[in-house]
Design an enzyme around this catalytic site. Structure first.
Site, mmCIF file in Angstrom:
data_model
loop_
_atom_site.group_PDB
_atom_site.id
_atom_site.type_symbol
_atom_site.label_atom_id
_atom_site.label_comp_id
_atom_site.label_asym_id
_atom_site.label_seq_id
_atom_site.Cartn_x
_atom_site.Cartn_y
_atom_site.Cartn_z
ATOM 1 N N ARG A 1 0.793 -1.218 0.000
ATOM 2 C CA ARG A 1 0.000 0.000 0.000
ATOM 3 C C ARG A 1 0.833 1.280 0.000
ATOM 4 O O ARG A 1 0.643 2.136 -0.850
ATOM 5 C CB ARG A 1 -0.935 0.006 1.214
ATOM 6 C CG ARG A 1 -1.962 1.111 1.165
ATOM 7 C CD ARG A 1 -2.913 1.058 2.347
ATOM 8 N NE ARG A 1 -3.637 -0.211 2.421
ATOM 9 C CZ ARG A 1 -4.539 -0.480 3.353
ATOM 10 N NH1 ARG A 1 -4.810 0.409 4.291
ATOM 11 N NH2 ARG A 1 -5.169 -1.632 3.355
ATOM 12 N N TYR B 1 -18.339 13.239 -12.870
ATOM 13 C CA TYR B 1 -18.289 14.427 -13.734
ATOM 14 C C TYR B 1 -17.001 14.528 -14.549
ATOM 15 O O TYR B 1 -16.957 15.273 -15.516
ATOM 16 C CB TYR B 1 -18.430 15.701 -12.896
ATOM 17 C CG TYR B 1 -19.734 15.796 -12.146
ATOM 18 C CD1 TYR B 1 -20.952 15.774 -12.812
ATOM 19 C CD2 TYR B 1 -19.753 15.916 -10.761
ATOM 20 C CE1 TYR B 1 -22.158 15.854 -12.124
ATOM 21 C CE2 TYR B 1 -20.933 16.007 -10.058
ATOM 22 C CZ TYR B 1 -22.140 15.970 -10.742
ATOM 23 O OH TYR B 1 -23.320 16.055 -10.065
ATOM 24 N N HIS C 1 -8.101 -3.731 -7.070
ATOM 25 C CA HIS C 1 -7.832 -2.969 -5.847
ATOM 26 C C HIS C 1 -9.072 -2.916 -4.963
ATOM 27 O O HIS C 1 -9.845 -1.947 -5.012
ATOM 28 C CB HIS C 1 -7.377 -1.553 -6.220
ATOM 29 C CG HIS C 1 -6.636 -0.839 -5.131
ATOM 30 N ND1 HIS C 1 -5.358 -1.191 -4.762
ATOM 31 C CD2 HIS C 1 -6.995 0.200 -4.342
ATOM 32 C CE1 HIS C 1 -4.946 -0.387 -3.793
ATOM 33 N NE2 HIS C 1 -5.925 0.469 -3.513
#
Length: 846
Positions: free
Chosen positions: A40, A131, A87
């Site tokens: 990570r 968006y 993931h």
């Protein structure tokens, strides 16, 4: 402490096994820590990416096909694909990682091409992922190039339904050029970005000489290069970070001092330190101004737009820009520090790395990629050649092949018959069975022959590469140079050296400079070679771009390594190295002297002395500073009193009310002193008649003058000097006179006539000590300058009015005069009074 753990064995209904809870917690925490560290928080040293970044880029490339030449896709589609396949974490972690890869103020070389609102330097977050749209940048194609050629190892995804790469076969050293940051368990990484061109040069140098020391690589990688630009203050931190892998680098905003339309000074910030939130920084500065923690600022405004960052800090009328700027550096985020901590995963283990080690691991990775790619290409070429050779055999025996196939009951029987009859392999016979009739044409046969020859050439090349490590390294270098040519750019962050780190004189040639100071206090240095000699009587060349009400008042010559002592009309002394003076062209205005030395706003520099050896005890104790004021006072002090520079200056002479310092000279203690006044009188006396006193003192009477008169200058001629006395009037008349024509008188007398002052000549403006090896540089109030050889000015009697030295236009007058070293250059063509060009000509002697 023991705790019981129940284990179901499937037969007895369960078994109780006692465990040590301390050991169990320790093991569990270590497993958690390693998971965070490896999977990570820390980047891999080879491709410089954390797992989330690697998965995003791989998914965009292989799964979604969002290369740089394809249309963008919704970010939500990308995030969802990455979550579902590779993931299994929160969607915000994936989206935020992708957003950061698209921000050109976060990454030196962005890897994602974002369309829509992806945040700002003000700390604004990106728009929701429904968006925005994204695809890969062109440079990212190079990061994933050849991934389909067995160049990297693969592993199963979280549910073992598909494979993902353990590392990307990047052609670009991403860990160095983009840096990385992350907090793991018990450790953290914070790696600075660097310039791609510099890193490529360092990698190539390392390939040529793997034994080179880390310090040698610093010749190529100058230091971090942040996407927001700015200044890196101090090189020691940079050097330590590159050599040891851990240090603190000081970052500063890039600033300039400008003037508002009303003439007020303002500090303009055009680049800010890396990771600084612009909006929060401005708010904090404004709050400190309101709380009076920072003085001298009247207004601050953010004028940034699509063309770039621009923050305006307008100063109060009495504020000194350099002082305010240093206060801002100390108390605001205009100066921050970047703690470098180069920790990355090497073979799955965290390791602190220096510059050489980072380059070494990248080159090793690229070496493995090139070798594996070449093996893949070799096998592919050999497989294809095998088929092509089978097809050629079939074409050469086409009738038998057709007969054999027609005689077979099924394809399998046909394949077996072809293998037996022509000695083909199973693959070759299958290819012949699948061959179309068009392959029987002569054109197709020619194509197969050409393909066979090309494949044989490729195979020979691949084998040659695999057998020679030097060829493999040459390929790595060529590809790196290609990346530099495609994506390399200039540095954005400038490294400036702090004074305690190095001797700045080593960076400047010891050339002669002309130092000019205008009436309104603008200073600059210009190479002396820019001023070329003209004949006596010339009109002059444009010397400085000044305001209508401004003009050049003082002009001096000094070498770059000299230490300059500035003496102001209020009697204070300041120190400055010549190379610290802003450089400007002959026509530029210069910079306000208050921004260079911290003089008072209503003070002016009146005299300058350049010395080289302020640390030489014998030199500073056997030389003196002689000063003269406008009312005729003279003072003598040892140079030693001015040998300890202070940023705020020191008092050099006590100036009485209504008086001001006119000049200051460096002497040996035995010089002949001449002081001249505007009405044309001059006095000569030996320096020995003036007793040396300390810095705190007002001096003694040098010349007695009328109340309406004023001293215009002082010269000090050493005993062995062959200098003459040159005087010049404000209307351009001047002459040379032998020193011996001035008789020695008692100090404090009225003196003797030095020039015949008339209405035509005007008042005396200057007195200079000159020889035939000098040129005379004259600047008038309109900004025109003329440089003429002293040897062209004839020696005349003490009481004459002299000759015309410079032709003045109507309403103009001489502003400043200085004797400079003789120029060897040819006569210069200068603008004539009518605006055309004409050579300067000698005037008629009066």
């Amino acid at each position: 402490m023991l705790e019981e753990e129940k284990i179901d064995d499937g037969m007895t209904g369960g078994q109780i096994i006692p465990i040590n809870i301390e050991e169990h917690m320790k093991t569990a925490y270590i497993n958690y820590s390693m998971s965070v560290i490896v999977a990570r928080a820390l980047p891999d040293v080879r491709d410089g990416l954390k797992p989330v970044h690697r998965r995003i880029l791989y998914d965009m490339s292989a799964e979604l096909g969002l290369s740089s030449d394809k249309p963008t896709r919704k970010s939500a589609r990308i995030v969802g694909d990455v979550l579902g396949k590779f993931h299994p974490h929160g969607d915000s972690s994936v989206y935020e990682a992708m957003v950061r890869m698209a921000q050109n103020w976060s990454m030196r070389y962005p890897l994602v091409d974002g369309q829509g609102n992806f945040g700002s330097m003000d700390g604004d977050s990106a728009a929701a992922m429904r968006y925005t749209e994204a695809r890969m940048q062109k440079i990212t194609d190079e990061v994933l190039a050849d991934i389909d050629k067995d160049t990297v190892d693969w592993t199963g995804n979280f549910d073992d339904t598909m494979l993902e790469p353990k590392v990307l076969p990047t052609k670009i050293p991403l860990l160095l050029v983009n840096g990385s940051s992350g907090i793991a368990v018990g450790m953290a990484t914070n790696m600075a970005p660097h310039n791609l061109s510099e890193v490529v040069d360092a990698c190539c140098a390392y390939i040529d000489n793997p034994e080179m020391e880390c310090e040698e690589l610093l010749r190529y990688v100058k230091g971090p290069d942040f996407p927001t630009g700015g200044l890196i203050y101090g090189y020691e931190g940079v050097k330590e970070a590159l050599i040891s892998g851990r240090c603190r680098v000081v970052l500063r905003a890039r600033t300039e001092v400008e003037h508002t339309p009303s003439g007020r000074e303002c500090i303009v910030v055009t680049e800010i330190p890396y990771t600084v939130n612009k909006e929060q920084m401005i708010k904090k500065i404004a709050a400190m101004v309101n709380e009076r923690k920072i003085e001298g600022i009247s207004y601050i405004n953010d004028e940034s737009d699509r063309n770039g960052l621009r923050i305006i800090i307008i100063l109060k009328p009495d504020a000194v820009a350099s002082v305010v700027l240093n206060t801002l550096y100390k108390n605001s985020e205009l100066q921050t520090s970047f703690p470098v901590n180069n920790i990355a995963l090497v073979n799955g283990r965290p390791q602190l790395l220096n510059l050489k080690e980072l380059i070494h691991h990248f080159v090793e990775h690229r070496h493995e990629v090139v070798v594996r790619r070449t093996r893949f290409d070799l096998k592919k070429a050999e497989d294809r050649l095998h088929i092509v050779l089978g097809l050629l055999i079939a074409q050469d025996n086409i009738d038998e092949v057709i007969h054999t196939i027609r005689a077979a009951k099924n394809p399998e029987e046909a394949k077996a018959a072809l293998i037996e009859k022509f000695g083909l392999s199973d693959i070759q016979s299958a290819a012949i069975i699948e061959m179309r009739l068009r392959a029987l044409t002569g054109l197709e046969h020619g194509k197969l022959v050409a393909e066979r020859d090309e494949l044989e050439r490729q195979i020979a090349y691949f084998k040659e590469v695999l057998a020679d490590v030097s060829k493999q390294m040459e390929i790595i270098k060529e590809e790196l140079q290609e990346m530099k040519a495609k994506y390399g750019d200039e540095r954005r962050s400038e490294i400036i050296y702090s004074s305690e780190e190095f001797n700045p004189e080593d960076f400047y040639a010891d050339d002669d400079m002309v130092i000019t100071i205008s009436h309104m206090g603008y200073i600059k240095r210009t190479p002396l070679t820019e001023y070329r000699t003209q004949n006596r009587g010339g009109v002059g060349a444009k010397g400085s771009a000044t305001r209508d009400e401004d003009f050049i008042e003082h002009i001096y010559v000094a070498s770059m390594h000299n230490t300059m002592l500035f003496f102001t009309e209020k009697g204070r002394c300041y120190w400055l190295k010549v190379y610290e003076i802003p450089e400007g062209t002959r026509s530029s205005k210069g910079r306000a002297i208050q921004n260079v030395i911290q003089i008072e706003p209503d003070d002016k520099v009146r005299a300058y002395i350049n010395v080289k050896r302020l640390t030489d005890e014998e030199y500073i104790n056997n030389n003196y500073i002689v000063m003269c004021t406008q009312d005729g006072t003279i003072k003598k002090t040892k140079l030693e009193a001015y040998s300890r520079p202070r940023a705020n200056g020191v008092n050099a002479i006590v100036i009485r009310e209504g008086d001001q310092l006119i000049d200051a000279k460096l002497t040996s203690g035995d010089a002949e002193v001449l002081i001249a006044a505007r009405d044309g009188k001059a006095i000569r006396f030996n320096e020995n008649t003036v007793r040396a006193i300390g810095r705190v003192g007002a001096g003694v009477r040098g010349i007695s003058i009328e109340e309406s008169d004023a001293v215009v200058g002082m010269i000090c001629i050493e005993p062995d000097s062959k200098q003459d006395v040159l005087v010049l009037s404000e209307n351009g008349y001047g002459k040379r006179t032998d020193l011996e024509e001035y008789r020695i008188t008692n100090r404090g007398g009225k003196g003797v006539k030095t020039i015949n002052v008339t209405e035509k000549t005007g008042k005396l403006i200057s007195i200079q000590a000159v020889t035939d090896d000098n040129d005379l540089m004259i600047i008038n109030r309109s900004g025109l300058t003329i440089r003429t050889a002293v040897e062209q000015i004839r020696v005349a009697g003490r009481a004459t009015q002299g000759v015309r030295i410079i032709n003045l236009r109507e309403g103009d007058a001489i502003a400043s005069v200085m004797a400079v070293p003789k120029s060897e250059e040819a006569e210069e063509t200068v603008p004539s009074a009518e605006g055309g060009e004409a050579p300067a000509t000698e005037s008629t002697q009066e």
